[in-house]
Motif scaffolding. Sequence first.
Motif, short mmCIF file in Angstrom:
data_model
loop_
_atom_site.label_atom_id
_atom_site.label_comp_id
_atom_site.label_asym_id
_atom_site.label_seq_id
_atom_site.Cartn_x
_atom_site.Cartn_y
_atom_site.Cartn_z
N ILE A 78 0.85 -1.20 0.00
CA ILE A 78 0.00 0.00 0.00
C ILE A 78 0.88 1.25 0.00
N ALA A 79 1.91 1.27 0.84
CA ALA A 79 2.82 2.42 0.91
C ALA A 79 3.55 2.62 -0.42
N PHE A 80 4.00 1.52 -1.03
CA PHE A 80 4.68 1.63 -2.32
C PHE A 80 3.74 2.21 -3.38
N ALA A 81 2.53 1.71 -3.43
CA ALA A 81 1.56 2.19 -4.43
C ALA A 81 1.25 3.67 -4.21
N GLY A 82 1.22 4.10 -2.97
CA GLY A 82 1.01 5.52 -2.67
C GLY A 82 2.17 6.37 -3.15
N TYR A 96 6.38 4.59 -15.25
CA TYR A 96 5.31 4.04 -14.40
C TYR A 96 3.94 4.59 -14.77
N LEU A 97 3.89 5.53 -15.69
CA LEU A 97 2.62 6.16 -16.06
C LEU A 97 1.59 5.12 -16.52
N GLN A 98 2.02 4.16 -17.34
CA GLN A 98 1.07 3.16 -17.86
C GLN A 98 0.59 2.18 -16.79
N SER A 99 1.44 1.89 -15.82
CA SER A 99 1.03 0.92 -14.79
C SER A 99 0.41 1.59 -13.57
N ALA A 100 0.32 2.91 -13.57
CA ALA A 100 -0.20 3.62 -12.39
C ALA A 100 -1.62 3.21 -12.04
N SER A 101 -2.48 3.01 -13.04
CA SER A 101 -3.86 2.63 -12.74
C SER A 101 -3.93 1.23 -12.13
N ASP A 102 -3.07 0.33 -12.58
CA ASP A 102 -3.03 -1.01 -11.99
C ASP A 102 -2.55 -0.95 -10.53
N TRP A 103 -1.55 -0.11 -10.29
CA TRP A 103 -1.06 0.04 -8.92
C TRP A 103 -2.12 0.69 -8.03
N GLU A 104 -2.90 1.59 -8.58
CA GLU A 104 -3.97 2.21 -7.79
C GLU A 104 -5.03 1.17 -7.42
N LYS A 105 -5.37 0.30 -8.36
CA LYS A 105 -6.32 -0.79 -8.06
C LYS A 105 -5.74 -1.70 -6.99
N THR A 106 -4.46 -2.01 -7.10
CA THR A 106 -3.80 -2.85 -6.10
C THR A 106 -3.85 -2.17 -4.73
N ARG A 107 -3.57 -0.87 -4.70
CA ARG A 107 -3.59 -0.13 -3.44
C ARG A 107 -4.97 -0.19 -2.79
N ILE A 108 -6.01 0.02 -3.58
CA ILE A 108 -7.38 -0.02 -3.07
C ILE A 108 -7.74 -1.42 -2.58
N ASP A 109 -7.39 -2.44 -3.38
CA ASP A 109 -7.66 -3.83 -3.00
C ASP A 109 -6.94 -4.21 -1.71
N HIS A 110 -5.67 -3.86 -1.63
CA HIS A 110 -4.89 -4.20 -0.44
C HIS A 110 -5.36 -3.43 0.79
N ALA A 111 -5.81 -2.19 0.60
CA ALA A 111 -6.34 -1.41 1.72
C ALA A 111 -7.60 -2.08 2.27
N ALA A 112 -8.45 -2.59 1.37
CA ALA A 112 -9.66 -3.30 1.82
C ALA A 112 -9.28 -4.58 2.57
N ARG A 113 -8.31 -5.30 2.04
CA ARG A 113 -7.86 -6.54 2.71
C ARG A 113 -7.21 -6.22 4.05
N PHE A 114 -6.50 -5.10 4.13
CA PHE A 114 -5.87 -4.66 5.37
C PHE A 114 -6.94 -4.47 6.44
N THR A 115 -8.04 -3.84 6.06
CA THR A 115 -9.15 -3.62 6.98
C THR A 115 -9.84 -4.94 7.33
N GLN A 116 -10.09 -5.78 6.34
CA GLN A 116 -10.75 -7.07 6.58
C GLN A 116 -9.96 -7.95 7.53
N ASN A 117 -8.62 -7.88 7.45
CA ASN A 117 -7.76 -8.69 8.32
C ASN A 117 -7.56 -8.04 9.69
N ARG A 118 -8.23 -6.91 9.92
CA ARG A 118 -8.11 -6.18 11.18
C ARG A 118 -6.63 -5.86 11.50
N CYS A 119 -5.92 -5.44 10.47
CA CYS A 119 -4.51 -5.10 10.63
C CYS A 119 -4.38 -3.73 11.32
#
Length: 123
Positions: A78-82, A96-119
């Motif tokens: 999440i920190a790297f994607a930010g 990184y311009l072309q992969s930025a949207s993929d990294w943003e999706k990864t950041r959002i997905d991982h943030a949700a998983r972070f919350t789900q895992n009660r991290c």
Amino acid sequence: MRRSMRSFGGPGDVRVSVAPKLLLVLAWGAALSGGAAAAVDCTAEEAALMKDESELPRLEVASPADRTITCITLETVIAFAGRLKVHVAHCQTSSYLQSASDWEKTRIDHAARFTQNRCKRTF
């Protein structure tokens, strides 16, 4: 009452050392605080991102049963994607311009998983 202590460092230990996490945090903070006061060296920043990306922990290696490792992995990615998002915002010619949207999706997905895992945040 005595608690059992878990031993780390054996074969298959995928913990993230403190140094790469600290470097990620410091670089991200520097990117955010740089603003107009300092000229941004996009080439150096991109090289640092490439190096850090190659050292990112992989979630598929972390055991789902080991919540601590999963949380550290999620938080690091999440920190790297930010950082990448901030980099692309001020370095429009970055590779990184072309992969930025993929990294943003990864950041959002991982943030949700972070919350789900009660991290809990560590940095």
